[in-house]
Design an enzyme around this catalytic site. Structure first.
Site, short mmCIF file in Angstrom:
data_model
loop_
_atom_site.label_atom_id
_atom_site.label_comp_id
_atom_site.label_asym_id
_atom_site.label_seq_id
_atom_site.Cartn_x
_atom_site.Cartn_y
_atom_site.Cartn_z
N SER A 122 -3.04 0.05 14.92
CA SER A 122 -3.78 1.26 15.26
C SER A 122 -4.20 1.23 16.72
O SER A 122 -4.41 0.15 17.30
CB SER A 122 -5.03 1.35 14.39
OG SER A 122 -5.85 2.42 14.82
N GLY A 170 1.99 4.91 3.57
CA GLY A 170 2.90 4.07 2.79
C GLY A 170 3.70 4.90 1.80
O GLY A 170 4.89 4.65 1.57
N GLY A 183 0.82 -1.22 0.00
CA GLY A 183 0.00 0.00 0.00
C GLY A 183 0.84 1.26 0.00
O GLY A 183 0.57 2.22 0.73
N ALA A 184 1.89 1.26 -0.86
CA ALA A 184 2.87 2.37 -0.83
C ALA A 184 2.51 3.51 -1.77
O ALA A 184 3.25 4.47 -1.88
CB ALA A 184 4.25 1.82 -1.18
N ASN A 185 1.36 3.40 -2.44
CA ASN A 185 1.01 4.44 -3.43
C ASN A 185 0.28 5.63 -2.81
O ASN A 185 -0.02 6.60 -3.49
CB ASN A 185 0.15 3.84 -4.56
CG ASN A 185 -1.15 3.26 -4.04
OD1 ASN A 185 -1.12 2.27 -3.32
ND2 ASN A 185 -2.27 3.86 -4.36
N SER A 186 -0.03 5.55 -1.52
CA SER A 186 -0.94 6.54 -0.94
C SER A 186 -0.64 6.71 0.55
O SER A 186 -0.04 5.83 1.17
CB SER A 186 -2.35 5.99 -1.17
OG SER A 186 -3.28 6.53 -0.32
N GLY A 187 -1.04 7.86 1.10
CA GLY A 187 -1.04 8.06 2.56
C GLY A 187 0.29 7.78 3.23
O GLY A 187 1.35 8.25 2.80
N TYR A 200 -12.69 -3.77 12.22
CA TYR A 200 -11.44 -3.05 11.92
C TYR A 200 -10.54 -3.13 13.16
O TYR A 200 -9.36 -3.46 13.05
CB TYR A 200 -11.72 -1.59 11.55
CG TYR A 200 -10.46 -0.78 11.40
CD1 TYR A 200 -9.63 -0.97 10.29
CD2 TYR A 200 -10.05 0.14 12.37
CE1 TYR A 200 -8.44 -0.26 10.15
CE2 TYR A 200 -8.88 0.86 12.23
CZ TYR A 200 -8.07 0.66 11.12
OH TYR A 200 -6.89 1.35 11.00
N1 LIG Z 1 -5.06 7.24 8.58
C1 LIG Z 1 -5.17 6.96 9.87
O1 LIG Z 1 -5.64 7.79 10.69
C2 LIG Z 1 -4.69 5.64 10.39
C3 LIG Z 1 -4.68 5.44 11.79
C4 LIG Z 1 -4.24 4.22 12.29
C5 LIG Z 1 -3.80 3.24 11.43
N2 LIG Z 1 -3.83 3.44 10.08
C6 LIG Z 1 -3.38 2.36 9.19
O2 LIG Z 1 -2.41 2.86 8.30
C7 LIG Z 1 -2.37 2.03 7.14
C8 LIG Z 1 -2.26 2.90 5.90
O3 LIG Z 1 -3.44 3.68 5.79
P1 LIG Z 1 -3.45 5.18 5.27
O4 LIG Z 1 -4.01 6.00 6.36
O5 LIG Z 1 -2.16 5.57 4.68
O6 LIG Z 1 -4.62 5.08 4.17
P2 LIG Z 1 -4.59 4.98 2.57
O7 LIG Z 1 -3.94 6.19 2.03
O8 LIG Z 1 -5.98 4.65 2.19
O9 LIG Z 1 -3.62 3.75 2.29
C9 LIG Z 1 -4.06 2.42 2.30
C10 LIG Z 1 -3.25 1.66 1.28
O10 LIG Z 1 -3.70 0.29 1.32
C11 LIG Z 1 -3.92 -0.12 0.00
N3 LIG Z 1 -4.86 -1.24 -0.11
C12 LIG Z 1 -6.15 -1.28 0.26
N4 LIG Z 1 -6.69 -2.46 -0.09
C13 LIG Z 1 -5.71 -3.18 -0.70
C14 LIG Z 1 -5.65 -4.44 -1.31
N5 LIG Z 1 -6.71 -5.24 -1.39
N6 LIG Z 1 -4.48 -4.86 -1.83
C15 LIG Z 1 -3.37 -4.06 -1.80
N7 LIG Z 1 -3.39 -2.84 -1.25
C16 LIG Z 1 -4.54 -2.39 -0.72
C17 LIG Z 1 -4.47 1.12 -0.70
O11 LIG Z 1 -4.43 0.96 -2.11
P3 LIG Z 1 -5.39 1.83 -3.07
O12 LIG Z 1 -4.79 3.20 -3.14
O13 LIG Z 1 -5.33 1.09 -4.36
O14 LIG Z 1 -6.76 1.85 -2.43
C18 LIG Z 1 -3.50 2.16 -0.16
O15 LIG Z 1 -2.30 2.12 -0.87
C19 LIG Z 1 -3.62 1.14 7.20
O16 LIG Z 1 -3.22 -0.15 7.59
C20 LIG Z 1 -4.46 1.78 8.29
O17 LIG Z 1 -5.26 0.83 8.97
C21 LIG Z 1 -4.26 4.62 9.54
#
Ligand SMILES: NC(=O)c1ccc[n+]([C@@H]2O[C@H](COP(=O)([O-])OP(=O)(O)OC[C@H]3O[C@@H](n4cnc5c(N)ncnc54)[C@H](OP(=O)(O)O)[C@@H]3O)[C@@H](O)[C@H]2O)c1
Length: 324
Positions: free
Chosen positions: A166, A28, A22-26, A194
């Site tokens: 989380s 990652g 998931g390195a393309n966004s957020g 979740y």
């Molecule tokens: N944001 C927060 O406040 C927060 C807080 C606590 C923990 N986290 C954790 O941090 C991690 C990263 O989340 P983020 O906040 O950076 O959100 P994000 O930008 O939505 O990143 C999530 C990544 O996971 C990928 N993904 C989702 N489903 C997938 C699949 N079936 N196969 C491969 N990749 C998949 C997404 O790909 P696509 O771009 O293709 O959808 C995206 O690259 C997650 O595990 C989340 O639970 C986030």
């Protein structure tokens, strides 16, 4: 690099390999970009090639921006060593193909960052018969770890597995009888499931940490903070939209701020040997009582092995279960 504690810039050679799901966004995206800007080869394990290619272009632009700010000790190369590999965590077949392709490349693997994840989605069942959050956030990453552990064990000292968990693990009920939800879809609580998926990651870091203790591989879990990323997309409608606005205005931090502790755990040599722990904001933190209950950790471990057994070879099962 912003306020509060930060990570050091650690120059790395291109033969240092860091794999991030998931390195393309957020989060990652930031972990991948900073690791590559310090010189490592970063494998972006993502489900969308087009999104990942866009991310690679943006990372290279931001690399040039960072260089023009004269940030010291960044890679001297003109472009970042970033490589896309297809991975869809929704399917064990895709996970297996991904791991086979990685092994065939003959590369070493120094850091495996299990970052990808879904948030508060309604009940969905995968083609493999698993509840979606269970498979994408937890089981698929467990299988990747089991399949790539051998490569990591042969990749020299100080190899690290990191799990993006989380604080929401506290919302997850520990009840292994209902680990794979099978009730009515409208009774499904995405908050609870979740939370469960994130609870399992902390418990996995502890249980696997015991098994690999003293070896060249470590495993830790992290809470990144409440971070403004596309993660919250499912809250962007209905009554949750209002709550989301408040979160974004008052609580959420940027992806870069949220990724700092993760980048530190990825690159900082001072964390060599640190194992089996849960990290928040650069500190080791005590997770919920369920998360730290050893008996429950071992029960989860056994249940997980039963669920993933069909997708692992006997050798992979033995390797992940072996205590040093
Ligand atoms: N944001 C927060 O406040 C927060 C807080 C606590 C923990 N986290 C954790 O941090 C991690 C990263 O989340 P983020 O906040 O950076 O959100 P994000 O930008 O939505 O990143 C999530 C990544 O996971 C990928 N993904 C989702 N489903 C997938 C699949 N079936 N196969 C491969 N990749 C998949 C997404 O790909 P696509 O771009 O293709 O959808 C995206 O690259 C997650 O595990 C989340 O639970 C986030």
């Amino acid at each position: 690099m912003g306020s509060g504690p930060s990570f050091p810039i650690v120059p790395m050679k291109r033969d240092k390999v860091i794999l991030i799901t998931g390195a393309n966004s957020g989060l990652g995206y930031e972990i991948a970009k900073w690791s590559a800007m310090m010189g490592a080869t970063v494998i972006l394990a993502c489900r969308s090639e087009s999104k990942t290619k866009e991310a690679v272009v943006k990372m290279n632009q931001e690399f040039q921006d960072e260089k023009s700010k004269r940030t010291s000790q960044l890679s001297e190369n003109t472009t970042l060593a970033l490589e896309f590999m297809h991975l869809d965590l929704v399917s064990f077949e895709s996970v297996t193909n991904f791991c086979e392709a990685f092994k065939k490349s003959g590369r070493k693997l120094h850091v495996l960052f299990c970052n990808a994840g879904l948030g508060f989605i309604p009940y969905q069942k995968t083609a493999d018969g698993m509840e979606m959050l269970l498979q994408v956030n937890y089981l698929s990453h467990f299988v990747i770890i089991a399949k790539l552990l051998e490569v990591m064990q042969q990749s020299g000292p100080d190899c690290r597995i990191l799990l993006m968990s989380s604080v929401a693990h506290q919302w997850g009920t520990f009840d292994l009888k209902t680990i794979n939800y099978s009730g009515p879809p409208d009774r499904f609580s995405s908050k609870n499931y979740y939370g469960r998926s994130k609870l399992y990651q902390i418990m996995q870091a502890a249980a696997m940490g015991r098994r690999i203790s003293g070896s060249n591989v470590t495993i830790n879990s992290i809470h990144p903070g409440v971070v403004d990323t596309p993660f919250w997309r499912d809250w962007d409608s209905g009554i949750r939209k209002c709550l989301l606005c408040c979160i974004k205005c008052w609580v959420a931090i940027s992806s870069f701020e949220g990724a700092k502790c993760s980048i530190d755990l990825t690159v900082n040599p001072k964390h060599a040997g640190v194992n089996g722990l849960y990290w928040v904001d650069f500190k080791i933190v005590t997770p919920s009582s369920d998360a730290r209950n050893k008996q429950k950790q071992e029960e989860l471990w056994e249940t997980t092995l039963e669920l993933v057994r069909p997708y692992l070879t006997e050798e992979e099962m033995k390797r992940i279960n072996l205590r040093n």
